[in-house]
Design an enzyme around this catalytic site. Structure first.
Site, PDB file in Angstrom:
ATOM      1  N   ASP A 342      10.254   7.476 -12.522  1.00 32.14           N
ATOM      2  CA  ASP A 342      10.806   6.400 -13.331  1.00 32.14           C
ATOM      3  C   ASP A 342      10.991   5.143 -12.482  1.00 32.14           C
ATOM      4  OD1 ASP A 342      12.303   5.403 -15.757  1.00 32.14           O
ATOM      5  OD2 ASP A 342      13.919   5.324 -14.280  1.00 32.14           O
ATOM      6  N   GLU A 378       5.698   5.253 -12.924  1.00 34.16           N
ATOM      7  CA  GLU A 378       5.924   4.202 -13.911  1.00 34.16           C
ATOM      8  C   GLU A 378       5.903   2.908 -13.088  1.00 34.16           C
ATOM      9  OE1 GLU A 378       9.014   3.040 -17.481  1.00 34.16           O
ATOM     10  OE2 GLU A 378       9.844   3.778 -15.599  1.00 34.16           O
TER      11      GLU A 378
END
Length: 705
Positions: A342, A378
């Site tokens: 993330d 990401e």
């Protein structure tokens, strides 16, 4: 109680069969107490007197799995210089393998008083915080082996443990919403029939249910608020007391037996302690300045590139050790097959800029364990220069945000979207090839947990996040969505038909694009969130998958199964290398590995590519010119395919190109007509319905099936 010196490594609580070694890092502490707790949280404090390289440690014979514990750290409380030690707060072990309880909204968790933040709060947090648990590391894995699917053969399914299982009618009520529910044969069978090779679980590291959401009657559903980087989230387990570790392992074992990999969505960019007004749960009280990136000019405040209040200090060797130890633990002890990071750009911020050569990447690349699993970034954060699609080094794949945006634009009919669409479905070589990367670098997705579902993408122009209680201020406003004439559900049969066709268009585009396709859970059967594009706080039926399907949803699911099967059956859609120009085989033709034609069957010209209104194209994929060996070194030969894309509002007659080898072409996918099995001869005209895809196959050798 006997107290032996113990060892400074490994960090955490390590049970060896007769006792437990405790080791915790703090470079700023004057003293540290290990606190042993019974089930009522009565406390026995043990001073740790052994310190090596800032690691405080002891070995306690007879301390067994299930023992609850925490730490109290005595040292400077000096926020202006970055120090926030507070012995009135019971602290979690950063290396805890299991965690019990959740935090409350109590002021006791905070080192200041709510009514006057300048005044110290010395309430004890023991009754309102989470506690660490000693676990039994022994588990019978049997003959468990990782599936080790190669990237080009991978189809990823992003899923939420609770969201997938909370409403499934075949899962017993007592295991809905749990790891055991996720491992239920009904869920695994669904994924196998769909052709999924890897399930990417949204955060399962122990996370915090934010107090401010609790006060609003909401909860942290997504879980991007980690506090325990080694512990499976306890709310997803049928039992506590450390048994969540065994249940998680059983789930992984079940998926491996089905040939499905388990990838974890991990949040190493920040912790749940928030900004300078956040609670003291673990890292802040242990060694604030060593774990967090602080503002140079004012160390009371945190340098935040995540939008959550803090960022971990990526040039701290202790933070890097924590992350690498955690990653290795989940691979070696929990048997997971990869990670999706993330806000990965924050991990690359060794100093201020996003530096892909930072120490974090150096450690990943040299690690003999972590470097061998799937690594997915990401590739953005909220800081300056944080958008880094295409900027990560080899070994890494990325969520390709440009693929998402371009495919959405193309299918809603945006002008000038055709050239970018062509780049995205052919592997995004413009983003990745220059740095020596391969098509596997591109994780292709149209939807994910953050944003509209695929059904909502074709049903709503605007977000409808009223249930979040933020007056619509939250969530992305630029969704590149199209409601096809009516906002929300409708009884208009033509709009309903077109919306279903567009969902089939998205699924088909994913299946035939070079790179690695990723489907968000429930999209294959038309899941809706009622237009909410930010369900981070909706732990309820808004975000849970509804398994009761109507006839349209059942047809969509059958179509998804079929189009993913087409990808698995034909290597021409899942190449390991980028397209490389002409293919000359036995004097047959000079047709390349891929050729682009207009609707008249002629090669696309530069002028045609540049036409703003161009919204259709025809692609020839040469099954004889894959130019890649299989696993045994044999040349791969596949059938030839013609893909007709028509994103315009009008039906178009495509003339099949004369140059292709095939003399007989059969329809294998028609997103406007699931039952279409038409056959065509060379140079025939194929009527392609407005806003649809028509895929034709010619068997190699031109024989009929």
């Amino acid at each position: 109680m006997q107290i032996w010196p113990g060892e400074p490594y490994p960090l955490g609580a390590t049970f060896d069969g007769t006792g437990t070694n405790f080791a915790v890092f703090s470079s700023v502490a004057d003293s540290v107490e290990l606190c042993l707790l019974d089930e009522e949280r009565n406390e026995q404090r043990i001073a740790l007197t052994e310190v090596d390289a800032h690691v405080w440690h002891a070995y306690l014979p007879g301390i067994l799995p299930g023992q609850r514990y925490g730490y109290r750290v005595y040292g400077p409380y000096d926020p202006e210089n970055g120090h926030r030690c507070d012995p009135t707060k019971l602290l979690l072990d950063p290396y805890a393998k299991a965690i019990d309880g959740q935090v409350t909204t109590s002021q006791s968790l905070y080192s200041y008083k709510f009514e006057d933040p300048s005044e110290r709060n010395e309430e004890d947090s023991i009754a309102d915080t989470m506690v660490s648990i000693v676990i039994n590391p022994f588990f019978d894995w049997g003959h468990d082996r990782p599936p080790n699917h190669e990237y080009h053969n991978t189809v990823i399914y992003e899923a939420h443990v609770k969201g997938m299982t909370a409403r499934h009618p075949d899962i017993p009520n007592e295991i809905k919403g749990t790891y055991a529910g996720m491992a239920h044969p009904a869920v695994i069978e669904h994924l196998c029939e769909l052709g999924i090779t890897a399930v990417e679980l949204m955060p399962v590291h122990q996370f915090v249910n934010d107090p401010y959401l609790q006060e609003k009657g909401l909860s942290n559903y997504w879980g991007y608020n980690t506090i325990g980087f080694f512990a499976p989230h306890n709310a997803y387990a049928t039992q506590g007391g450390g048994q969540q570790v065994q249940e998680f392992k059983q789930m992984v074992k079940a998926y491996h037996e089905a040939g499905i990999e388990v990838i974890l969505d991990v949040v190493y960019n920040h912790t749940a302690e928030g900004n300078h007004m956040g609670p003291t749960l673990s890292f802040r009280g242990l060694d604030n300045a060593n774990y967090y990136r602080l503002v140079d000019e004012d160390k009371r405040h945190y340098f935040d590139t995540t939008g959550t209040g803090n960022s971990l200090l990526m040039n701290s060797p202790h933070v890097l050790q924590l992350i690498m130890d955690s990653l290795r633990y989940w691979v070696t002890e929990m048997h997971v097959d990869g990670f999706r990071f993330d806000l990965a750009s924050t991990l690359a911020r060794q100093f201020h800029e996003v530096d892909r050569l930072s120490a974090f990447f150096d450690l990943i690349h040299q690690d003999p364990i972590v470097s061998q699993v799937k690594l997915i970034a990401e590739p953005w954060d909220v800081g300056v220069g944080g958008y880094q699609v295409g900027g990560f080094p080899p070994l890494w794949s990325e969520w390709n945000g440009q693929y998402r945006d371009t495919v959405r634009d193309f299918w809603r009919g945006e002008f000038s979207s055709l050239p970018a669409f062509a780049s995205r479905i052919s592997g995004s070589a413009d983003l990745y090839e220059h740095s020596g990367r391969l098509p596997m670098a591109s994780i292709n997705f149209v939807t994910a947990h953050d944003g509209f579902t695929m059904r909502d993408l074709v049903t709503y122009n605007d977000k409808h996040n009223e249930a979040n209680g933020e007056d619509g201020r939250d969530g992305e406003s630029n969704n590149r969505s199209w409601n096809h004439g009516v906002e929300g559900p409708t009884d208009d049969p033509e709009i309903m038909k077109l919306r279903l066709r567009q969902q089939r268009n998205f699924l088909t585009t994913l299946a035939v694009s070079q790179g690695v396709p990723m489907i968000s859970h429930g999209d294959e059967m038309g899941r809706t969130q009622g237009g909410n594009n930010n369900t981070y706080c909706q732990d309820n039926e808004i975000s849970w998958v509804d398994w009761e399907l109507d006839s349209d949803q059942k047809e969509l699911l059958a179509f998804a199964n079929r189009v993913i099967e087409l990808r698995h059956d034909h290597p021409v859609f899942r190449r390991r290398r980028f397209f490389k120009g002409l293919a000359k085989r036995g004097g047959e033709s000079d047709l390349g590995e891929i050729e682009w034609f207009n609707s008249s069957g002629q090669h696309m010209t530069e002028e045609e590519w540049d036409q703003a209104w161009a919204r259709s194209t025809m692609i020839f994929l040469n099954g004889l010119a894959i130019n890649e060996p299989d696993e045994r070194g044999r040349e791969i030969i596949d059938d030839d395919f013609i893909l007709c894309f028509n994103a315009s509002p009008d039906d178009i007659d495509f003339t099949l190109p004369k140059q292709t080898y095939g003399q007989t072409w059969s329809t294998v996918i028609n997103t406007a007509d699931d039952s279409d099995g038409s056959k065509y001869s060379a140079n025939a005209k194929v009527r392609v319905t407005a806003r649809s895809i028509h895929i034709l196959r010619s068997p190699r050798g031109n024989e009929d099936e």
